[in-house]
Design an enzyme around this catalytic site. Structure first.
Site, short mmCIF file in Angstrom:
data_model
loop_
_atom_site.label_atom_id
_atom_site.label_comp_id
_atom_site.label_asym_id
_atom_site.label_seq_id
_atom_site.Cartn_x
_atom_site.Cartn_y
_atom_site.Cartn_z
N LYS A 34 0.84 -1.20 0.00
CA LYS A 34 0.00 0.00 0.00
C LYS A 34 0.87 1.24 0.00
O LYS A 34 1.75 1.40 0.84
CB LYS A 34 -0.90 0.02 1.26
CG LYS A 34 -1.91 1.16 1.21
CD LYS A 34 -2.57 1.42 2.54
CE LYS A 34 -1.91 2.61 3.22
NZ LYS A 34 -2.74 3.24 4.26
N ASP A 61 -3.62 4.44 -1.75
CA ASP A 61 -4.57 4.93 -0.73
C ASP A 61 -4.56 6.45 -0.71
O ASP A 61 -3.93 7.07 0.14
CB ASP A 61 -4.17 4.34 0.63
CG ASP A 61 -5.24 4.57 1.69
OD1 ASP A 61 -6.38 4.91 1.33
OD2 ASP A 61 -4.92 4.39 2.88
N LEU A 62 -5.28 7.06 -1.66
CA LEU A 62 -5.29 8.54 -1.76
C LEU A 62 -6.52 9.15 -1.10
O LEU A 62 -6.58 10.36 -0.92
CB LEU A 62 -5.22 8.97 -3.23
CG LEU A 62 -3.99 8.55 -4.02
CD1 LEU A 62 -4.03 9.15 -5.43
CD2 LEU A 62 -2.70 8.98 -3.33
N LYS A 63 -7.50 8.34 -0.78
CA LYS A 63 -8.75 8.81 -0.14
C LYS A 63 -9.25 10.11 -0.78
O LYS A 63 -9.39 11.15 -0.14
CB LYS A 63 -8.54 9.01 1.37
CG LYS A 63 -8.22 7.72 2.11
CD LYS A 63 -8.33 7.88 3.61
CE LYS A 63 -8.05 6.59 4.35
NZ LYS A 63 -6.65 6.16 4.32
N LEU A 64 -9.53 10.04 -2.06
CA LEU A 64 -9.98 11.23 -2.81
C LEU A 64 -11.34 11.70 -2.32
O LEU A 64 -12.23 10.90 -2.03
CB LEU A 64 -10.05 10.90 -4.31
CG LEU A 64 -8.74 10.45 -4.95
CD1 LEU A 64 -8.98 9.95 -6.37
CD2 LEU A 64 -7.72 11.58 -4.97
N ASP A 66 -13.66 15.31 -3.30
CA ASP A 66 -13.76 16.68 -3.83
C ASP A 66 -15.03 16.73 -4.68
O ASP A 66 -15.81 15.77 -4.70
CB ASP A 66 -12.50 17.02 -4.64
CG ASP A 66 -12.17 18.51 -4.59
OD1 ASP A 66 -13.10 19.32 -4.80
OD2 ASP A 66 -11.01 18.85 -4.36
N ILE A 67 -15.23 17.80 -5.43
CA ILE A 67 -16.40 17.84 -6.30
C ILE A 67 -16.19 16.77 -7.40
O ILE A 67 -15.05 16.40 -7.71
CB ILE A 67 -16.63 19.24 -6.92
CG1 ILE A 67 -15.41 19.71 -7.71
CG2 ILE A 67 -17.00 20.25 -5.85
CD1 ILE A 67 -15.68 20.96 -8.55
N THR A 70 -13.52 17.32 -10.12
CA THR A 70 -12.12 17.29 -9.67
C THR A 70 -11.65 15.86 -9.40
O THR A 70 -10.53 15.48 -9.79
CB THR A 70 -11.94 18.18 -8.42
OG1 THR A 70 -12.39 19.50 -8.77
CG2 THR A 70 -10.51 18.24 -7.95
N THR A 120 -11.83 5.58 11.07
CA THR A 120 -11.86 5.01 12.42
C THR A 120 -11.50 6.04 13.49
O THR A 120 -11.71 5.83 14.66
CB THR A 120 -10.92 3.78 12.52
OG1 THR A 120 -9.71 4.09 11.85
CG2 THR A 120 -11.54 2.56 11.90
N ARG A 211 2.48 -1.21 10.99
CA ARG A 211 3.47 -1.27 12.07
C ARG A 211 3.82 -2.67 12.59
O ARG A 211 5.00 -2.90 12.87
CB ARG A 211 3.03 -0.33 13.20
CG ARG A 211 3.26 1.13 12.81
CD ARG A 211 2.45 2.09 13.62
NE ARG A 211 1.03 1.96 13.32
CZ ARG A 211 0.08 2.73 13.85
NH1 ARG A 211 0.43 3.67 14.71
NH2 ARG A 211 -1.18 2.55 13.52
O1 C5P Z 1 0.34 0.40 11.21
P1 C5P Z 1 -1.05 -0.15 11.02
O2 C5P Z 1 -1.08 -1.65 10.84
O3 C5P Z 1 -2.01 0.34 12.07
O4 C5P Z 1 -1.47 0.46 9.61
C1 C5P Z 1 -2.75 0.38 9.10
C2 C5P Z 1 -2.84 1.07 7.78
O5 C5P Z 1 -4.20 1.22 7.45
C3 C5P Z 1 -2.26 2.48 7.78
O6 C5P Z 1 -1.68 2.69 6.50
C4 C5P Z 1 -3.46 3.39 7.98
O7 C5P Z 1 -3.34 4.64 7.33
C5 C5P Z 1 -4.55 2.59 7.30
N1 C5P Z 1 -5.89 2.88 7.81
C6 C5P Z 1 -6.28 2.74 9.13
N2 C5P Z 1 -7.56 3.03 9.51
C7 C5P Z 1 -8.44 3.44 8.61
C8 C5P Z 1 -8.06 3.57 7.28
C9 C5P Z 1 -6.76 3.28 6.90
O8 C5P Z 1 -5.50 2.34 9.96
N3 C5P Z 1 -9.67 3.69 8.99
#
Ligand code: C5P
Length: 234
Positions: A34, A61-64, A66-67, A70, A120, A211
């Site tokens: 990712k 994972d850009l989470k777009l 906008d209108i 765009t 979350t 992580r």
């Molecule tokens: O380090 P970890 O295992 O917590 O990473 C989870 C990945 O999922 C990260 O890249 C984080 O940005 C992404 N993520 C998240 N919760 C969300 C959406 C995406 O933890 N609601």
């Protein structure tokens, strides 16, 4: 178990060099990585090509949000980039989602679009502050259904939302979940977690793990352990 579940390694690191040294030993062992805003903003869209050239499928994972015009134009700007999953916010609404789906069909036809429902980090208080009166669970359900009706391929959700969304949406949609932890590991800032096998059994199509792999003493061994657990063998 139903559909297969696959691991996506979240490359949440500061530099491309760090990401590359992490994934090089994993070539052929894991299929998906990712790339998020952190590396995309720093290095630009060509970073997608670089990781794809190493043999990885890329979840962008850009989470777009906008209108519609765009978002649709941004997706057209990804034309030809080898990304296989791309995120956008369901709260952008049905028109934004439908226009995004149309743009993706033309520019990145092999890419599946995933809607992010409620982040979350948003609890009941945060939702109320932005004028949403429903509970986070109700809002997730509403947004997920609307997003699927708008033509996206799936959703990103917390592991605890998986059983409910599978029930509501059926077996077909791609459900991607972060928040993967082992009971003996650090939760970091993830509150609602499941182990890899629990998420797979709850209906995840993909688990996104950052992580627990990035900070492991042996990231390769940790990756292989997770792949074995969810039945991903390469
Ligand atoms: O380090 P970890 O295992 O917590 O990473 C989870 C990945 O999922 C990260 O890249 C984080 O940005 C992404 N993520 C998240 N919760 C969300 C959406 C995406 O933890 N609601």
């Amino acid at each position: 178990m139903g559909n297969p579940c696959r691991l996506i390694i979240a490359l949440d690191v500061e530099s491309k060099e760090e990401a590359l040294s992490l994934v090089r030993p994993l070539i052929g062992k894991v299929a998906w990585v990712k790339l998020g805003l952190q590396l995309f903003v720093k290095y630009g869209p060509s970073i997608v090509d670089e990781f794809h050239a190493l043999g990885f499928k890329v979840f962008l994972d850009l989470k777009l949000h906008d209108i519609p015009n765009t978002v649709s134009s941004a997706i057209k700007s990804l034309k030809g980039r080898p990304c296989s999953l791309l995120t956008l916010h369901a709260s952008g609404g049905p028109e934004m989602l439908a226009r995004a789906v149309e743009a993706a069909k033309q520019s990145i036809p092999d890419c599946q679009l995933l809607a992010v429902t409620v982040l979350t980090s948003m609890d009941q208080t945060q939702l109320h502050a932005v004028g949403v009166k429903s509970s986070p669970e109700e809002q997730v359900k509403l947004l997920a259904k609307m997003a699927m009706q708008s033509g996206v391929h799936g959703c990103v959700c917390s592991p605890l939302e998986l059983p409910q969304l599978r029930k509501e949406l059926g077996p077909k949609p791609v459900l991607v979940t972060p928040g993967i932890r082992y009971p003996d590991g650090k939760a970091d800032d993830q509150n609602r977690v499941m182990t890899p096998i629990q998420a797979a059994q709850a209906g995840a199509s993909f688990i996104v793990v950052g992580r627990p792999i990035l900070k492991a003493t042996d990231p390769v061994a940790e990756t292989i352990k997770i792949c074995r657990e969810i039945g991903e063998t390469k």
